[in-house]
Every structure is written in structure tokens, then in C-alpha cells.
Write an enzyme that holds these catalytic residues in place. Structure first.
Site, mmCIF file in Angstrom:
data_model
loop_
_atom_site.group_PDB
_atom_site.id
_atom_site.type_symbol
_atom_site.label_atom_id
_atom_site.label_comp_id
_atom_site.label_asym_id
_atom_site.label_seq_id
_atom_site.Cartn_x
_atom_site.Cartn_y
_atom_site.Cartn_z
ATOM 1 N N LYS A 68 0.813 -1.215 0.000
ATOM 2 C CA LYS A 68 0.000 0.000 0.000
ATOM 3 C C LYS A 68 0.846 1.266 0.000
ATOM 4 O O LYS A 68 0.520 2.254 0.647
ATOM 5 C CB LYS A 68 -0.987 0.009 1.169
ATOM 6 C CG LYS A 68 -1.842 -1.246 1.292
ATOM 7 C CD LYS A 68 -2.470 -1.650 -0.049
ATOM 8 C CE LYS A 68 -3.400 -0.582 -0.613
ATOM 9 N NZ LYS A 68 -3.861 -0.915 -2.000
ATOM 10 N N GLY A 70 2.224 2.459 -3.162
ATOM 11 C CA GLY A 70 2.409 2.853 -4.554
ATOM 12 C C GLY A 70 2.843 1.707 -5.440
ATOM 13 O O GLY A 70 3.345 1.935 -6.550
ATOM 14 N N THR A 72 1.154 -0.555 -7.201
ATOM 15 C CA THR A 72 0.464 -0.680 -8.487
ATOM 16 C C THR A 72 1.028 0.311 -9.500
ATOM 17 O O THR A 72 1.287 -0.031 -10.660
ATOM 18 C CB THR A 72 -1.047 -0.445 -8.301
ATOM 19 O OG1 THR A 72 -1.549 -1.317 -7.275
ATOM 20 C CG2 THR A 72 -1.802 -0.717 -9.601
ATOM 21 N N TRP A 73 1.246 1.528 -9.061
ATOM 22 C CA TRP A 73 1.775 2.581 -9.932
ATOM 23 C C TRP A 73 3.185 2.249 -10.387
ATOM 24 O O TRP A 73 3.518 2.350 -11.576
ATOM 25 C CB TRP A 73 1.749 3.907 -9.177
ATOM 26 C CG TRP A 73 2.053 5.121 -9.995
ATOM 27 C CD1 TRP A 73 2.024 5.225 -11.367
ATOM 28 C CD2 TRP A 73 2.423 6.412 -9.501
ATOM 29 N NE1 TRP A 73 2.356 6.516 -11.746
ATOM 30 C CE2 TRP A 73 2.595 7.265 -10.627
ATOM 31 C CE3 TRP A 73 2.613 6.932 -8.222
ATOM 32 C CZ2 TRP A 73 2.955 8.596 -10.496
ATOM 33 C CZ3 TRP A 73 2.970 8.266 -8.105
ATOM 34 C CH2 TRP A 73 3.142 9.086 -9.223
ATOM 35 N N HIS A 134 7.040 -8.160 -1.981
ATOM 36 C CA HIS A 134 6.898 -7.389 -0.741
ATOM 37 C C HIS A 134 7.862 -7.913 0.325
ATOM 38 O O HIS A 134 7.879 -7.404 1.451
ATOM 39 C CB HIS A 134 5.478 -7.509 -0.181
ATOM 40 C CG HIS A 134 4.437 -6.773 -0.961
ATOM 41 N ND1 HIS A 134 4.604 -5.476 -1.395
ATOM 42 C CD2 HIS A 134 3.184 -7.155 -1.362
ATOM 43 C CE1 HIS A 134 3.503 -5.095 -2.033
ATOM 44 N NE2 HIS A 134 2.648 -6.083 -2.031
ATOM 45 N N ARG A 285 -7.800 3.571 -4.969
ATOM 46 C CA ARG A 285 -8.676 4.303 -4.044
ATOM 47 C C ARG A 285 -8.606 5.798 -4.342
ATOM 48 O O ARG A 285 -9.388 6.320 -5.104
ATOM 49 C CB ARG A 285 -8.293 3.999 -2.592
ATOM 50 C CG ARG A 285 -9.322 4.495 -1.569
ATOM 51 C CD ARG A 285 -8.932 4.060 -0.157
ATOM 52 N NE ARG A 285 -7.773 4.755 0.348
ATOM 53 C CZ ARG A 285 -7.821 5.893 1.060
ATOM 54 N NH1 ARG A 285 -8.983 6.448 1.328
ATOM 55 N NH2 ARG A 285 -6.718 6.466 1.493
#
Length: 332
Positions: A68, A70, A72-73, A134, A285
Site C-alpha cells: 500500500k 504505490g 500498483t503505480w 513485498h 482508491r
């Protein structure tokens, strides 16, 4: 040929069962303390498989991140930059028809099942491969740390990271904790792939010691000066984009293709699931900086600020909550 003997499988199962565990924030009932980090119980085996069976290649590119922050970006940006020679048309790009998490697999998840098939799939990927994790740096496979592959790491200020994490888990889980309960666990480092401070510091220190190996990014910096940092990524990867002296138009087109709003509005990201578990729409989101201020009480701000100062201390790693105000002064 079997990857794991019956004896090895039994030993791994016994190890997993012996691990300390805590209630997590996700649909998975527990987090296991494995190699000093809190791993979702569903994926401890995937981490073990990753460590034992993944063979890194020198031209691999890894997107590493604290969840959480960034991810995905950065997956989208890395995929577009690395594969620019294959997909130079931005009108018919794979990113328009596939979610970034489908294009760039997180290996601890990917290798958690069907191991022989997944290893074969990895070996048959077009090169250079763009992969993700991760997993904290000390627990990465030796083939990654000892090879010439490159790692791009992204993290986010701990306030927004917590809010994004909590919002994400309340949407994907029917058994999420309250904001206050989750905050206490977060402050104690009990969160997916946490403690968050050791996760960040591991990659931060490696980026200082081996700047040609690890590029360290902060979400806030990438958001505030996207052109500059996308160029940094391209230069770090020795991309033809920079070698050929491509105009800023190409960089701007890459940024436009990977923009939060662009990806969120794509039909492919509005429905369907990743790994048959999480709906794609939950990965998009707000993408804002400073949204945490709408959630935190003054006492929470004070508590987390003190933890940040204590854990990050003299490391040289600091964050901004907004404008030019350092995170450790958030309560002033």
C-alpha cells in the site's frame, strides 16, 4: 522431477506450524512471524518456495515495496519502461487491457502453489523480466542479492501507508479490525510484511551501500515530481529511452499511460479479480498525499510521530506529511 521431497515438505510444514502468530487485518486469519517479519499465513510457503527455487537473471528488474505504498503505480511504470522496445505504441499497450498486478507478478504469491508449473512459466518469460515482491531485503533469495539484477523500491509516509492499508483491508475482508485496533497493531509493527520500519530501512541502507543495485523511491517524491523520478527510473535501468536521447514527449506519454486516474478509469480495472482473491477495483482508491489527516486523532499523530522518530532516527530516512513539513514535526 519433484521440486520438494516428502521429507522437505514435512519439515517445511512443521516449521510453518511452529511459527509465532498474530491475528491479521486481512481475510487470512493469521500473520506468522517468519524470519523477523510478519508474513500472511497463506504465503509463508510461497516465501519459502521463492527463496529455495527462484533463479534470478542478471537482467531481471524487481519492483520491491512495502504494501500500500504505490506498488500498483510503480509496477505499471517499470513494465512500460522496461518493455518500451516491445510495446512502443501507447494506443495498444498491454497496460490498457491488463491490470499491472497481472503484468508484474509478486513472486511470494505466484510461487505459493503449482510450483513446477510456475517455475516453468517464469523461465519462459520474455526478457528482461519485470517481477515484484513485498519480501524484506534480508529474506530475498540469494540469487537476487548476488546477481546483477536491479531492484526499484517504493515506500510511503507511514501515516498515509496505514490509512491506505486499513481502507484496503476493510474492503477486501469481512473480518477487518476497527481503525483503533488496527492502529495499535501497526504501531507494534504487526502488519503484512512488517514491521514497516525495518522493511523500509533494509532497502534504504542497501540503496546507500549499493546504489547501482537498489533505487529507493518515496511515493510523495514520485507524485510531486513525476517527470524527474520517471527519468531516474529509466536511467537506473539503463533504458534505451535515455540512451537514445528520447524527447520528453515519450516520458510524458509513459506518465500519462500510468496515471492513477487513467488506470482507475479503465474497464479492465473496474471488474474481475487478482489471484481469484482481490477485486481489481480495490487497488485504486484515492492516490492522494496527506489524506491521513482526515483519520488521525491528535493522540494518534503524536504516538506515530514518536515511533517514526525512534525507529528511523539517524538513518537519514525521513518523510513529509505535506508541503515541506518533516514528518517528525507533525504535531507542532
Amino acid at each position: 522431477m519433484a521440486f520438494v521431497s516428502d521429507k522437505e515438505a514435512n519439515e517445511e510444514n512443521e516449521l510453518i506450524l511452529s511459527l509465532p502468530k498474530e491475528m491479521g487485518l486481512f481475510a487470512a486469519p493469521y500473520l506468522n512471524l517468519f524470519q523477523d517479519f510478519w508474513c500472511p499465513s497463506l504465503y509463508v510457503q510461497g516465501v519459502i518456495n521463492f527463496q529455495k527455487h527462484f533463479d534470478a537473471k542478471d537482467n531481471d528488474v524487481f519492483v520491491a515495496s512495502f504494501p500500500k505504498s504505490g506498488t500498483t503505480w510503480l509496477k505499471a511504470l517499470a513494465f512500460v519502461i522496461v518493455n518500451h522496445h516491445r510495446f512502443s505504441s501507447f494506443d495498444h499497450h498491454p497496460l490498457l487491457s491488463s491490470n499491472p498486478h497481472q503484468l508484474v507478478s509478486g513472486l511470494e504469491f505466484f510461487l505459493s502453489h503449482d510450483l513446477p508449473d510456475q517455475i516453468l512459466s517464469l523461465s519462459n518469460m520474455s526478457e528482461p523480466r519485470v517481477l515484484a515482491t513485498h519480501v524484506p531485503l534480508p529474506s530475498l533469495p540469494e540469487s537476487i542479492t548476488k546477481s546483477n539484477c536491479k531492484i526499484i523500491y517504493i515506500c510511503r509516509n507511514p501515516f498515509d501507508t496505514f490509512v491506505s492499508t486499513w481502507e484496503f483491508f476493510t474492503k477486501v475482508s469481512s473480518r477487518a479490525l476497527t481503525f483503533e485496533e488496527a492502529f495499535e497493531k501497526y504501531c507494534n509493527g504487526i502488519t503484512v510484511f512488517g514491521p514497516w520500519w525495518s522493511h523500509m530501512l533494509g532497502y534504504w541502507k542497501e540503496s546507500i551501500d549499493r546504489p547501482n543495485k537498489v533505487l529507493f523511491l518515496k511515493y510523495e517524491d514520485l507524485k510531486e515530481d513525476t517527470v524527474f523520478h520517471v527519468k531516474r527510473i529509466a536511467e537506473f535501468l539503463d533504458s534505451p529511452i535515455t540512451r537514445e536521447g528520447v524527447s520528453n514527449t515519450v516520458i510524458e506519454n509513459i506518465i500519462k499511460l500510468c496515471r492513477f486516474e487513467t488506470m482507475k478509469d479503465l474497464e479492465v480495472n473496474k471488474s474481475g479479480y487478482i489471484n481469484n482473491i482481490i477485486e481489481k477495483k480495490h487497488f485504486f482508491r484515492k492516490g492522494e498525499i496527506g489524506d491521513w489527516i482526515n483519520y488521525f486523532s491528535p493522540s494518534m499523530i503524536e504516538k506515530l510521530s514518536k515511533i517514526i522518530e525512534e525507529k528511523l532516527g539517524d538513518s537519514g530516512l525521513s518523510f513529509k506529511v505535506h508541503s515541506e513539513i518533516p514528518l517528525q514535526h507533525a504535531t507542532s
